[in-house]
Enzyme design. Structure first.
Site, short mmCIF file in Angstrom:
data_model
loop_
_atom_site.label_atom_id
_atom_site.label_comp_id
_atom_site.label_asym_id
_atom_site.label_seq_id
_atom_site.Cartn_x
_atom_site.Cartn_y
_atom_site.Cartn_z
CG LEU A 79 -16.54 -2.86 -7.68
CD1 LEU A 79 -17.75 -3.13 -6.82
CD2 LEU A 79 -15.98 -4.18 -8.22
CD GLU B 3 -12.10 4.79 -10.58
OE1 GLU B 3 -11.57 3.67 -10.78
OE2 GLU B 3 -12.63 5.11 -9.51
CB ILE C 120 -11.95 22.75 -5.47
CG1 ILE C 120 -13.14 23.68 -5.22
CG2 ILE C 120 -10.69 23.55 -5.81
CD1 ILE C 120 -12.96 24.64 -4.08
CB CYS D 282 2.66 -8.54 6.32
SG CYS D 282 4.01 -7.40 5.99
N GLY E 70 1.10 -10.25 10.67
CA GLY E 70 0.53 -11.50 11.24
C GLY E 70 1.60 -12.57 11.36
CG HIS F 282 0.75 -7.83 1.84
ND1 HIS F 282 -0.15 -7.68 2.88
CD2 HIS F 282 1.85 -7.14 2.21
CE1 HIS F 282 0.37 -6.93 3.82
NE2 HIS F 282 1.59 -6.59 3.44
CD GLU G 222 -3.05 -9.46 1.41
OE1 GLU G 222 -2.33 -10.49 1.43
OE2 GLU G 222 -2.83 -8.46 2.12
N1 GLN Z 1 4.43 -3.17 10.39
C1 GLN Z 1 5.12 -4.28 9.86
C2 GLN Z 1 6.35 -3.88 9.07
O1 GLN Z 1 6.50 -2.77 8.64
C3 GLN Z 1 4.21 -5.11 8.98
C4 GLN Z 1 3.73 -4.39 7.78
C5 GLN Z 1 2.53 -5.05 7.15
O2 GLN Z 1 1.86 -5.87 7.77
N2 GLN Z 1 2.22 -4.70 5.91
O3 GLN Z 1 7.21 -4.70 8.86
#
Ligand code: GLN
Length: 547
Positions: free
Chosen positions: A25, A145, A153, A385, A387, A519, A521
């Site tokens: 950050l 960074e 080490i 994904c 979800g 994704h 996000e």
């Molecule tokens: N496990 C699922 C796949 O490989 C979804 C991966 C995820 O949610 N990034 O397709």
């Protein structure tokens, strides 16, 4: 190093005293305030662990795996970098000891070292130096960074490499910034400077004299303590910058600039430039401080005991809130709790439900129960994904009555509505995978285009029909179930350009129900919130007004 633009300067960021002080950050915030002074920046992360990348590490250990457009699985700090600077990170912005050694060993096997004995110095350190200076354009500043804490080490070759780079490039083109902690000891009623002094001594042992200290502290540093740190650490007093705790990470750039951090950098490099225009951050902080309301969103996941695992997701939800001038309160729910408990009770107080990405069987029944609740109660739903895959399986099982519908990730003998991808197209080239192939770096990774169905909800959300989003998955909804899913009220509203891979599903009979294979996000920024999060939060706010 001849190809290096002569104006490019390097700032090396190290950490001392303890880990988890927020080096990522700090680096991201410094980059951002330098941008606010008109400079072009680039951020890079060097991680001293031996994994080639964090892709195969457990999210419980490492937190989120951030994915770049060009398909690198990288440390979550790259997410901070992108969110604060808006600069898209690349493969060449993230390395690990594993990657560095892989390069050195490949060269050795190829015979590139002409019979030399291969050693940490110079071969490994040279490879680290190459990484730092390669693939640059005309940046004013490159912020590098170094992961870990001074004294580790594993970190030693990195400190030697940056010491050498400062020697090679000259101190007028390099700056060492060290982040430390001033612990407050209640019995003494004092902030203690000794750990910082020791940490700087350790750096000096490696031949590095820090130019600036950024001192994390829970209270203002008294004048005499600041003087003491400056004197004992051999640093200008104006370069001892206090980093007080703030209530929101987006206050950090403003706080650092107020403490004179960007001015100290300009003074160090003898740069004359206008003061930073921080209005971008001021607007964000104002909105966060005075929201018009609050909306509660459930995130039903597997890694909720370590929120670092959902770093970008939490931030993207906040961004969706900023766009709607609302505070987003996230109710983190362990999917397994939904398997044990009363789903209706646990989800009764939320106005939106999000099932994020994930891997493996644990908690899947709970995730499917969350999707069912959202579908039946018409609560805004966003599936990301894994979800999205769960949302498809839920429709197959609970609407169409196909009880053994599943993903082959969890059950090889199921009705495989979600299956392993073995072939797909990447920039015109065929990608091929095998069931028993390597796990590291072999998923469908990075930016892929998708085409949206005109008139669909998702096309309305994006305001266009061609998008590019970042992926990280091995399994995929099988397009052959398209018609069957439609009978269950779910349409495929986005696919890969060749039409073979479903990228988005939605339920037209529901006020807001979208599942995406990618994704979103990862691309959301506080000053450019992702449309899916903006609209998901908007729909959830509307829902909150109904109850
Ligand atoms: N496990 C699922 C796949 O490989 C979804 C991966 C995820 O949610 N990034 O397709």
């Amino acid at each position: 190093m001849s190809e290096l633009n002569p104006k490019t300067k390097f700032i090396f960021i190290t950490g001392g005293v303890v880990s988890s002080l927020g080096k990522g950050l700090a680096s991201a915030s410094l980059a951002s305030i330098l941008q606010c002074r008109g400079f072009k920046v680039r951020l890079r992360k060097l991680d001293p662990y031996l994994n080639v990348d964090p892709g195969t590490m457990s999210p419980f250990q490492h937190g989120e795996v951030f994915v770049t457009d060009d398909g690198t699985e990288a440390d979550l700090d790259l997410g901070h970098y992108e969110r604060f600077s808006g600069v898209s990170a690349k493969r060449s912005d993230s390395t690990t000891t594993g990657k560095i050694y892989q390069k050195v060993i490949d060269k050795e096997r190829h015979g590139d070292y002409l019979g030399s004995t291969i050693q940490v110095i110079p071969h490994v350190t040279n490879e680290i130096k190459n990484f730092i200076v390669s693939d640059l354009e005309d940046e004013d500043f490159v912020l590098c960074e170094i992961g870990g804490t001074v004294g580790d080490i594993e970190g030693q070759p990195y400190l030697e490499a940056i010491r050498q780079l400062a020697y090679d490039l000259g101190r007028e083109r390099t700056m060492f910034l060290h982040l430390t902690l001033l612990p407050y000891i209640p019995t003494a009623g004092e902030l203690k400077t000794k750990p910082t002094q020791h940490s700087v001594k350790k750096l000096q042992e490696y031949g590095i004299q820090p130019d600036m200290l950024l001192c994390r502290s829970q209270m203002p540093i008294p004048e005499n303590e600041r003087k003491k740190i400056a004197l004992f650490c051999n640093i200008k007093e104006s370069n001892v910058i206090q980093a007080l705790d703030v209530s929101n990470i987006y206050q950090v750039p403003l706080a650092y600039s107020k403490e004179g951090m960007d001015k100290a950098v300009c003074d160090h490099f003898k740069l004359h430039c206008p003061d930073a225009d921080l209005s971008r951050w001021e607007k964000i902080v104002e909105t966060l401080k005075a929201p018009e309301g609050e909306v509660k969103i459930a995130v039903v996941g597997k890694y909720v005991k370590l929120l670092e695992a959902y770093k970008s997701l939490g931030e993207a939800l906040t961004h969706g809130g900023i766009a709607n001038k609302y505070k987003v309160r996230i109710k983190w729910i362990d999917a397994e709790d939904l398997e044990r408990g009363e789903v209706d009770t646990i989800l009764s107080d939320v106005s939106g439900i999000l099932v994020p990405g994930g891997f493996g069987s644990r908690g899947t029944a709970g995730k499917i129960a969350a999707v069912k609740y959202a579908r039946e109660h018409k609560i805004p739903f966003l599936g990301i994904c894994f979800g999205m895959q769960m949302a498809v399986i839920e429709t197959m099982r609970n609407v169409l009555g196909i009880q053994n519908a599943n993903t082959t990730e969890l059950d090889e003998n199921c009705e495989a509505v979600v299956g392993l991808m073995t072939e797909w197209d990447k920039d015109g080239a065929k990608q091929i995978r095998h069931k028993d192939g390597d796990l590291g770096g072999t998923m469908r990774l990075g930016a892929y285009e998708a085409v949206l169905k005109s008139g669909s909800k998702v096309a309305e959300v994006y305001g266009c029909e061609h998008i590019s989003e970042r992926h990280r998955h091995r399994y995929e909804v099988n397009i052959k179930y398209k018609d069957q899913l439609e009978k269950g009220g779910m349409i495929i509203s986005g696919t890969s350009p060749d039409g073979k891979l479903p990228e988005i599903v939605e339920r037209p009979d529901h006020p807001w129900f979208i599942g995406v294979q990618f994704h979103p996000e990862l691309k959301s920024k506080p000053f450019a919130p992702h449309p899916l999060f903006v609209e998901f939060i908007k729909a959830s706010i509307k829902q909150s007004r109904l109850v």
